[in-house]
Design a protein around this motif. Structure first.
Motif, mmCIF file in Angstrom:
data_model
loop_
_atom_site.group_PDB
_atom_site.id
_atom_site.type_symbol
_atom_site.label_atom_id
_atom_site.label_comp_id
_atom_site.label_asym_id
_atom_site.label_seq_id
_atom_site.Cartn_x
_atom_site.Cartn_y
_atom_site.Cartn_z
ATOM 1 N N ALA A 276 0.825 -1.214 0.000
ATOM 2 C CA ALA A 276 0.000 0.000 0.000
ATOM 3 C C ALA A 276 0.855 1.258 0.000
ATOM 4 O O ALA A 276 1.971 1.283 0.525
ATOM 5 N N ASP A 277 0.297 2.327 -0.587
ATOM 6 C CA ASP A 277 0.900 3.639 -0.403
ATOM 7 C C ASP A 277 0.651 4.094 1.029
ATOM 8 O O ASP A 277 -0.053 3.441 1.794
ATOM 9 N N ALA A 278 1.221 5.225 1.409
ATOM 10 C CA ALA A 278 1.216 5.647 2.813
ATOM 11 C C ALA A 278 -0.194 5.935 3.312
ATOM 12 O O ALA A 278 -1.025 6.503 2.600
ATOM 13 N N TYR A 279 -0.453 5.535 4.545
ATOM 14 C CA TYR A 279 -1.672 5.944 5.227
ATOM 15 C C TYR A 279 -1.499 7.415 5.625
ATOM 16 O O TYR A 279 -0.501 7.782 6.237
ATOM 17 N N GLY A 280 -2.480 8.244 5.291
ATOM 18 C CA GLY A 280 -2.328 9.661 5.599
ATOM 19 C C GLY A 280 -3.574 10.290 6.173
ATOM 20 O O GLY A 280 -4.680 9.759 6.039
ATOM 21 N N LYS A 281 -3.377 11.420 6.843
ATOM 22 C CA LYS A 281 -4.484 12.186 7.381
ATOM 23 C C LYS A 281 -5.368 12.682 6.244
ATOM 24 O O LYS A 281 -4.888 12.905 5.138
ATOM 25 N N PRO A 282 -6.649 12.939 6.482
ATOM 26 C CA PRO A 282 -7.312 12.796 7.774
ATOM 27 C C PRO A 282 -7.973 11.434 7.985
ATOM 28 O O PRO A 282 -8.373 11.110 9.084
ATOM 29 N N SER A 283 -8.104 10.619 6.914
ATOM 30 C CA SER A 283 -8.942 9.419 7.034
ATOM 31 C C SER A 283 -8.156 8.119 7.149
ATOM 32 O O SER A 283 -8.721 7.086 7.485
ATOM 33 N N PHE A 284 -6.851 8.130 6.838
ATOM 34 C CA PHE A 284 -5.995 6.959 6.984
ATOM 35 C C PHE A 284 -6.552 5.733 6.245
ATOM 36 O O PHE A 284 -6.774 4.676 6.823
ATOM 37 N N ALA A 285 -6.784 5.904 4.947
ATOM 38 C CA ALA A 285 -7.135 4.799 4.034
ATOM 39 C C ALA A 285 -8.330 3.979 4.513
ATOM 40 O O ALA A 285 -8.205 2.773 4.767
ATOM 41 N N PRO A 286 -9.517 4.576 4.629
ATOM 42 C CA PRO A 286 -10.672 3.833 5.152
ATOM 43 C C PRO A 286 -11.076 2.654 4.280
ATOM 44 O O PRO A 286 -11.527 1.629 4.796
ATOM 45 N N ARG A 287 -10.913 2.776 2.975
ATOM 46 C CA ARG A 287 -11.259 1.677 2.062
ATOM 47 C C ARG A 287 -10.420 0.445 2.391
ATOM 48 O O ARG A 287 -10.937 -0.676 2.505
ATOM 49 N N LEU A 288 -9.114 0.652 2.561
ATOM 50 C CA LEU A 288 -8.207 -0.455 2.854
ATOM 51 C C LEU A 288 -8.419 -0.980 4.278
ATOM 52 O O LEU A 288 -8.424 -2.195 4.503
ATOM 53 N N ARG A 289 -8.592 -0.076 5.233
ATOM 54 C CA ARG A 289 -8.751 -0.518 6.620
ATOM 55 C C ARG A 289 -9.973 -1.421 6.793
ATOM 56 O O ARG A 289 -9.900 -2.463 7.447
ATOM 57 N N PHE A 290 -11.089 -1.018 6.200
ATOM 58 C CA PHE A 290 -12.287 -1.846 6.346
ATOM 59 C C PHE A 290 -12.096 -3.189 5.655
ATOM 60 O O PHE A 290 -12.478 -4.236 6.197
ATOM 61 N N LEU A 291 -11.505 -3.183 4.463
ATOM 62 C CA LEU A 291 -11.295 -4.430 3.738
ATOM 63 C C LEU A 291 -10.413 -5.382 4.536
ATOM 64 O O LEU A 291 -10.717 -6.584 4.633
ATOM 65 N N CYS A 292 -9.333 -4.869 5.117
ATOM 66 C CA CYS A 292 -8.443 -5.741 5.902
ATOM 67 C C CYS A 292 -9.168 -6.324 7.110
ATOM 68 O O CYS A 292 -9.027 -7.521 7.405
#
Length: 368
Positions: A9-25
């Protein structure tokens, strides 16, 4: 035997920190998958997870970042360094597939190198394209040093991106416009919208003492506040408040975004007629909270069409329409203490359903 996925993945960044990826994981772990995420070290990660995230340090100070960024443009150093680091880290590990998620180009080459070395499928989830905004403004916004040679920067990244997209086994992306654009490079492309986490973004009546028109997220060059500021100024109602939350100004923790949306009377989405396929996550999160959405100006494209389909609110560049929409919602707030938008057709934007779409593609790609 557990199915194992390598996420690059590319870097997690503010303000949402990759919500699409976080939920999928989170979903995949709940479904019994074993996964590991490798990414760039950028900002501290403020969210809990039950899977490992390993971060690669590329830069040690500001000048180191500038020098290595320019060298990366010339030689693709960043991808090559990440590829070498990651391959050493997973030398003796087995994976069933590689999922690469990116907003543009990095770390596509790294993901392809790993997939080839281990002879496993590469699935790319590409969330944004340089071509969706004028003058590669996503790239320049993050890299001020690139502005004097923006066109070169854009050409280099697009060429590298397209070369990898042609070799991916499967591609997912976020809007119908993105699907059609990417299809010229790879016919195996699938639409999986951005969406909302139903545990965080849901309707609840929350009476408040002020009428808040809220914006949450970054503001890029192509986005302008003029229309909303003009509308509020001309209405001249003291308890109508513009409520800005950006990474550099009054940012809020990701765990509080749902509450802030529920406190708001209107959620603002800033876009442009110059953009294509802009389907910002905050639009879907406001949709999940069933809050009126004001999109200004209308993009006259995917977002406006989705707003009509879901009865989400108003997409317009007409100042009189904008003022009337605000007044209608203001009167509703005066009567009830809160606003509620009667949305429809939103189940396809529930992240649970979208995660299932990803899982189906993974199974089809690997025959797991």
């Amino acid at each position: 035997m557990k199915k194992k996925i390598l996420v690059v993945a590319d870097a997690y960044g503010k303000p949402s920190f990759a919500p699409r990826l976080r939920f999928l994981c989170n979903y995949l772990v709940q479904q019994g998958y074993d996964l590991i995420v490798y990414t760039e070290k950028w900002q501290e990660l403020p969210f809990a997870r039950n899977y490992p995230i390993y971060e690669c340090v590329f830069y040690h100070n500001h000048w180191d970042w500038i020098i290595k960024s320019i060298w990366s443009l010339l030689s693709d150093w960043k991808n090559r360094y990440f590829s070498t680091w990651l391959q050493r880290s997973v030398t003796n590990e087995h994976f069933d597939l590689v999922l690469c998620t990116t907003f543009s180009t990095f770390p596509l080459r790294t993901a392809l190198d790993i997939a080839r070395a281990k002879h496993i499928p590469l699935i790319v989830d590409i969330r944004d394209l340089d071509e969706q905004v004028p003058n590669a403004q996503y790239q320049s916004h993050r890299s001020w040093w690139a502005r004097p040679f923006r066109n070169w920067y854009k050409r280099v990244n697009i060429r590298r991106r397209n070369a990898i997209l042609r070799q991916a086994d499967c591609i997912t992306t976020v809007s119908p416009w993105h699907v059609e654009f990417i299809r010229q490079f790879n016919p195996n492309v699938h639409l999986i919208y951005n969406g909302f986490d139903p545990k965080q973004f849901f309707y609840e009546a929350v009476p408040v003492s002020q009428f808040l028109i809220s914006y949450i997220g970054r503001i890029y060059e192509f986005q302008h506040k003029d229309l909303i500021e003009q509308a509020v100024r001309e209405l001249n109602i003291s308890d109508i408040v513009l409520n800005w939350h950006t990474p550099d100004y009054r940012s809020i923790p990701i765990t509080e975004v749902g509450n802030e949306i529920r406190r708001s009377s209107i959620m603002l989405v800033l876009t442009s007629t110059q953009t294509h396929g802009m389907m910002t996550t905050k639009f879907f999160e406001a949709l999940g909270c069933e809050k009126p959405i004001l999109c200004i100006p209308s993009d006259n494209g995917c977002l406006a069409q989705t707003m009509t389909m879901t009865n989400a609110g108003l997409a317009s560049e007409n100042i009189d329409e904008i003022k009337q929409f605000i007044l209608d919602k203001y009167n509703e707030w005066k009567q009830n203490g809160f606003t509620h938008q009667p949305v429809r057709n939103i189940e396809q934007f529930n992240r649970k359903n979208q995660a299932k779409q990803f899982e189906d593609l993974f199974c089809h790609s690997t025959r797991l």
